[in-house]
Design an enzyme around this catalytic site. Sequence first.
Site, PDB file in Angstrom:
ATOM      1  N   TYR A  90       0.825  -1.203   0.000  1.00 57.53           N
ATOM      2  CA  TYR A  90       0.000   0.000   0.000  1.00 57.53           C
ATOM      3  C   TYR A  90       0.860   1.254   0.000  1.00 57.53           C
ATOM      4  CZ  TYR A  90       0.960   1.012   4.935  1.00 57.53           C
ATOM      5  OH  TYR A  90       1.576   1.325   6.122  1.00 57.53           O
TER       6      TYR A  90
ATOM      7  N   ARG B 180       7.972   3.835  -4.960  1.00 59.97           N
ATOM      8  CA  ARG B 180       8.059   2.921  -3.823  1.00 59.97           C
ATOM      9  C   ARG B 180       6.943   1.888  -3.884  1.00 59.97           C
ATOM     10  NH1 ARG B 180       7.855   5.216   2.272  1.00 59.97           N
ATOM     11  NH2 ARG B 180       5.675   5.551   1.684  1.00 59.97           N
TER      12      ARG B 180
ATOM     13  N   ARG C  70      -8.651 -19.932  -1.523  1.00 56.48           N
ATOM     14  CA  ARG C  70      -7.654 -19.768  -0.467  1.00 56.48           C
ATOM     15  C   ARG C  70      -6.602 -20.877  -0.510  1.00 56.48           C
ATOM     16  NH1 ARG C  70      -5.967 -20.370   4.774  1.00 56.48           N
ATOM     17  NH2 ARG C  70      -5.605 -18.400   5.904  1.00 56.48           N
TER      18      ARG C  70
ATOM     19  N   HIS D 282      -2.116 -21.084   0.489  1.00 58.54           N
ATOM     20  CA  HIS D 282      -0.912 -20.345   0.833  1.00 58.54           C
ATOM     21  C   HIS D 282      -0.018 -20.094  -0.385  1.00 58.54           C
ATOM     22  CE1 HIS D 282      -2.104 -21.132   4.946  1.00 58.54           C
ATOM     23  NE2 HIS D 282      -1.090 -20.406   5.401  1.00 58.54           N
TER      24      HIS D 282
ATOM     25  N   LYS E  88       6.409  -2.086   1.930  1.00 54.45           N
ATOM     26  CA  LYS E  88       5.249  -1.443   2.572  1.00 54.45           C
ATOM     27  C   LYS E  88       4.053  -2.385   2.454  1.00 54.45           C
ATOM     28  CE  LYS E  88       3.296   3.214   3.068  1.00 54.45           C
ATOM     29  NZ  LYS E  88       3.707   3.402   4.468  1.00 54.45           N
TER      30      LYS E  88
ATOM     31  N   GLU F   7      12.603   2.200  14.029  1.00 56.42           N
ATOM     32  CA  GLU F   7      11.697   3.257  13.574  1.00 56.42           C
ATOM     33  C   GLU F   7      10.445   3.249  14.436  1.00 56.42           C
ATOM     34  OE1 GLU F   7      10.400   2.471   9.561  1.00 56.42           O
ATOM     35  OE2 GLU F   7      10.018   0.360   9.981  1.00 56.42           O
TER      36      GLU F   7
ATOM     37  N   LEU G   1      11.215   1.066   6.946  1.00 51.22           N
ATOM     38  CA  LEU G   1      10.635   1.533   5.693  1.00 51.22           C
ATOM     39  C   LEU G   1      11.418   2.749   5.215  1.00 51.22           C
ATOM     40  CD1 LEU G   1       8.282   1.269   3.631  1.00 51.22           C
ATOM     41  CD2 LEU G   1       7.105   3.020   4.976  1.00 51.22           C
TER      42      LEU G   1
END
Length: 289
Positions: free
Chosen positions: A32, A51, A99, A101, A146, A178, A202
């Site tokens: 995101y 990014r 679904r 993995h 991210k 961070e 990040l």
Amino acid sequence: MEYALLNGEIIDRSEAKVDVEDRGYQFGDGVYEVIRVYNGKMFTLTEHLKRFANSAESIGISIPFSIVELTEMLEELLLKNNLQTGNIYMQVTRGTAPRNHLFPTGNVPPTLVAYTIKGVRPLENLKSGVKAILTEDIRWLRCDIKSLNLLGNLLAKQKASEQGCFEAIQHRGQDVTEGSSSNIFIVKNGTVITHESNHLILKGITKDVIVDLCKKNNIPVLERTFSLAELGEADEVFLSSTTAEVMPVIEIDGNKIKSGNPGPLTRNLQEFFKKEIEKQCGVLVNNGI
């Protein structure tokens, strides 16, 4: 009416739905970005989109639009929603599939979503500074991506909030990494120090802007790991993020940073950052200071 972007189309936000088997919903399998908007213009847009693309590539998701195409769609979304001050949230997931993995096989298109959020600048906090706590960094070791997987960040942020604080400053052993939703800076003897951009943090867009502003204004700046002891002995501490800008930290775990007031170098960087906003977005900015 509010609008949202869904897979390349701008539609009524109430109609922007994703399937229950979307992998972002079930696995956090996506990435995101949050982009700040001032005066109806997106701040550091290109850097955010690069990014975004790099994060997606890092986990094997191919965004079906170029940066130019994404820019055009986000600009249209801004106009449709008439957003003047606030944020754009956008994410891309690996798409919808039964679904499993394992990554889905075959032609499964990614799911791309974006929408706008109205919001004002945090003037009071920028003026007075904020409090923080320390907490062990329990997250995975690819914090440079991210990712939608934010549970570690959420737990840290909630812990800070429950103690009446704005942010949780995370550390791995004695090394500061961070914040739960920010990058952390210290100032010592006139030098600004912040963690180097590697897999443990990040690579913050605002962080990079601040480092660049330091260099342009002859402020010594180092990107290196610093310790909890250095944090405790700092002359000034501040954090940065897309929404927090250059935010003074005046107290950590109940201990004041020096006088307990925002420091002079932090104030200078707030002013330089304000001018950068004005330069990019063509708007006069009030820091409330």
